[in-house]
Design an enzyme around this catalytic site. Structure first.
Site, PDB file in Angstrom:
ATOM      1  CG  ASN A 295      -1.929  -1.098   1.224  1.00 16.18           C
ATOM      2  OD1 ASN A 295      -2.051  -1.830   0.233  1.00 16.18           O
ATOM      3  ND2 ASN A 295      -2.660  -1.231   2.300  1.00 16.18           N
ATOM      4  CD  GLU A 363      -5.339   0.016   1.445  1.00 17.14           C
ATOM      5  OE1 GLU A 363      -5.066   1.157   1.878  1.00 17.14           O
ATOM      6  OE2 GLU A 363      -5.735  -0.904   2.170  1.00 17.14           O
TER       7      GLU A 363
HETATM    8  C1  FCB Z   1      -4.679   2.709   4.577  1.00 24.89           C
HETATM    9  C2  FCB Z   1      -5.718   1.717   5.075  1.00 24.89           C
HETATM   10  C3  FCB Z   1      -7.076   1.901   4.455  1.00 24.89           C
HETATM   11  C4  FCB Z   1      -7.426   3.365   4.283  1.00 24.89           C
HETATM   12  C5  FCB Z   1      -6.306   4.110   3.606  1.00 24.89           C
HETATM   13  C6  FCB Z   1      -6.598   5.561   3.368  1.00 24.89           C
HETATM   14  O1  FCB Z   1      -3.688   2.844   5.524  1.00 24.89           O
HETATM   15  O2  FCB Z   1      -5.297   0.396   4.829  1.00 24.89           O
HETATM   16  O3  FCB Z   1      -8.011   1.211   5.240  1.00 24.89           O
HETATM   17  O4  FCB Z   1      -7.770   3.896   5.493  1.00 24.89           O
HETATM   18  O5  FCB Z   1      -5.134   3.993   4.354  1.00 24.89           O
END
Ligand code: FCB
Length: 460
Positions: A295, A363
Site C-alpha cells: 500500500n 492500495e
Molecule cells: C490505509 C488503510 C485503508 C485506508 C487508507 C486511506 O492505511 O489500509 O483502510 O484507510 O489507508
C-alpha cells in the site's frame, strides 16, 4: 497513457475494508471488534461517529458489485470481519457471517470480478483485546485458527488471499501512538504487537496452503519512501530510523527471515526479541508467499529534531525526536504529500530483497474535499490526476522490469476513514451517507474509460 501500456494480464481493482463499509455491526451474530469499542470512546473519532451504518454495504453489496462490473475492474479487494465469523475470536465459524462473504464472492464472480480477500484489516475481536490483544502471543494462534475456518469455508470461491493489511498501523498506531484501535500507548512494546501480527501471518500460511493448495496468498505492507532532509549524518540517521520502523521491521522478517538489528536496538527491545522471537518464529514468518502487497500513499522526508518537539505518544517509539519535513510538494486532504515516484522507490526496495517475488499495489488513492454540484455530479480532477500519475508510475515500474502484477485503487467508495470518521473521502464513488445514494465521481468515469469502456457503455 492507456491500459495497453501495461501487460494484458495486469490486474486493475478497487479496494475496501469490512469495518469501513459494511455497517450491520450487530447483525447475524457479529461480535464487537476493537474498532467498535474504540469508536465509542469520546474524542477517538473526528466526527464522533462509528462504522454503523458506514456504507450499509452488508445490505447493498449487490448494488456495489454492479458498480464495479460497470467500471470494468478485474478484481475487488475487500476484507473479512473476523468478529462476524468468530464473535469473540474463538470457536466454530458463524454460518451467517461466512455466508455473507460467500454471497459476495459468488456475486462478484457472476459479474466477472475476481474476489481478493484480506483476512485482517485491523478489526480484532474485542474479546481478544480484553485478553491482551496483539501484545499476547496467543492472539497469533487465534488468528491462524480463524484463517483455517475461513479457508475451509470459502476456499472454493476465493483464490486470492491477503493475510494482514498494514501490520505497522495495527501495531504502532494502535499500541504506541494510540490513534487507532485499541488506542493503547505502550511505547516500544508496540513492536511486540508487530511480532505477534507477523507470527499470526506465519502460522496462518500453512493452514491456508493445506485447505487451498492452489490459492495465491500474500501479505500487505504499507511502505513509505523515506528520504533525509539533508545529507547530514543526523538527518541520514533519522531516515534510517523511520525507514527501519515503517518498512524494514516488516519487509525483512517476511522476505529475509530476520529482524533488522538496528531497529530493534532503536526500540530498546533486544532482550524481548531475543527471548520471544525465536528462529522457528522467523522461519514461519518468512515462509514463501506468492506475492507481496504494497500500500503506497506518500513519502516521508525526515530530519533529526529535538526532544522538545517530540510527541508524547509517538507512533515512532524510540525515534520520537525525528521530524517529518514539509517539502512544499502538493498534498491531499490527509496532508499527505503527493510523490508518484515514491511508488517506484518502495517497489525497488521490496524487489531488492526478493527479486523473484511478484508485487501488487494493493492500495493507492487520495482524499479530497469533494463537492456535489447542484446537478448531482461530483467532479474530482485532483483525484483523477493522482490516479493517472500513480498508474503511470506502475507503467514505469513494469518498463523497468519490476515484477508488478496489479494495482488496486483505494477506495471503491467513500467510507469510514478510521480516526477521521466520515470527514475524509477516498472513493471513486461518492456516498451520500443520509440516503446511501452512490454517485460516480469524474475519477470513476476516467478509470472506466481507461479500462476500456467505450463512451456508449460508460457507467451511469
Ligand atoms: C490505509 C488503510 C485503508 C485506508 C487508507 C486511506 O492505511 O489500509 O483502510 O484507510 O489507508
Amino acid at each position: 497513457m492507456q491500459r495497453s501500456d501495461l501487460p494484458a494480464d495486469f490486474v486493475f481493482g478497487t479496494a475496501t475494508a469490512a469495518y469501513q463499509i459494511e455497517g450491520a455491526v450487530s447483525e447475524d451474530g457479529r461480535g464487537d471488534s476493537i474498532w467498535d469499542a474504540f469508536a465509542r470512546r469520546p474524542g477517538a473519532i473526528a466526527d464522533g461517529r462509528t462504522g454503523e451504518p458506514a456504507d450499509d454495504h452488508y445490505h447493498r453489496y449487490r448494488e456495489d458489485i454492479g458498480i464495479m462490473a460497470d467500471l470494468g475492474v478485474d478484481a475487488y479487494r475487500f476484507s473479512l470481519s473476523w468478529s462476524r465469523i468468530q464473535a469473540d475470536g474463538t470457536g466454530p465459524g458463524n454460518p451467517a457471517g461466512l455466508d455473507f462473504y460467500r454471497r459476495l464472492a459468488e456475486g462478484l464472480l457472476e459479474r466477472g470480478v475476481t474476489p481478493w480477500a484480506t483476512l485482517y484489516h485491523w478489526d480484532l475481536p474485542q474479546a481478544l483485546e480484553e485478553r491482551g490483544g496483539w501484545l499476547e502471543r496467543d492472539t497469533a494462534s487465534r488468528f491462524a485458527d480463524y484463517a483455517a475456518i475461513v479457508a475451509d469455508s470459502l476456499g472454493d470461491v476465493i483464490g486470492d488471499w491477503i493475510t494482514l493489511n498494514e501490520p505497522w498501523c495495527s501495531s504502532f498506531l494502535g499500541y504506541a501512538g494510540g490513534v487507532h484501535a485499541p488506542g493503547r500507548t505502550e511505547g516500544a512494546s508496540a513492536a511486540r504487537a508487530a511480532h505477534h501480527l507477523l507470527l499470526g501471518h506465519g502460522l496462518a500460511l500453512p493452514r491456508l496452503r493445506e485447505a487451498m493448495p492452489t490459492a495465491t496468498v500474500g501479505i500487505t505492507l504499507n511502505l513509505y519512501s523515506v528520504r533525509p532532509a539533508t545529507e547530514s549524518a543526523a538527518d541520514r540517521d533519522a531516515a534510517r530510523r523511520i525507514d527501519g520502523l515503517s518498512n524494514r521491521l516488516f519487509l525483512d522478517p517476511v522476505l529475509t527471515g530476520a529482524y533488522p538489528e538496528d531497529v530493534i536496538e532503536d526500540l530498546g527491545e533486544q532482550d524481548w526479541f531475543a527471548e520471544h522471537a525465536p528462529a522457528e518464529d522467523l522461519a514461519a514468518i518468512s515462509a514463501p508467499v506468492d506475492f507481496l502487497g504494497i500500500n503506497y500513499y506518500s513519502r516521508h522526508t525526515v530530519r533529526a529534531g529535538t526532544v522538545a518537539a517530540a510527541a508524547a505518544a509517538s507512533s515512532y517509539p524510540g525515534s520520537e525526536t525525528v521530524e517529518i519535513v514539509d517539502t512544499g510538494a502538493p498534498r491531499t486532504l490527509m496532508g499527505w504529500e503527493i510523490h508518484p515516484d515514491g511508488l517506484l522507490d518502495v517497489l525497488e526496495q521490496a524487489h531488492a530483497l526478493a527479486p523473484a517475488l511478484p508485487l501488487v499495489v494493493t492500495e493507492n488513492g487520495s482524499a479530497y474535499a469533494d463537492v456535489v454540484a447542484p446537478d448531482g455530479s461530483v467532479d474530482d480532477p485532483e483525484r483523477t490526476a493522482y490516479l493517472e500519475q500513480h498508474i503511470g508510475a506502475c507503467r514505469d515500474a513494469v518498463e523497468r522490469g519490476l515484477p508488478l502484477r496489479g494495482y488496486f485503487v483505494w477506495s471503491l467508495m467513500d467510507n469510514f476513514e478510521w480516526a477521521w470518521g466520515y470527514t475524509r473521502r477516498f472513493g471513486l464513488v461518492h456516498v451520500d451517507y443520509a440516503t446511501q445514494r452512490r454517485t460516480l465521481k469524474t475519477s470513476a468515469r476516467w478509470l472506466a474509460r481507461f479500462l476500456g469502456r467505450r463512451a456508449g457503455e460508460e457507467p451511469a
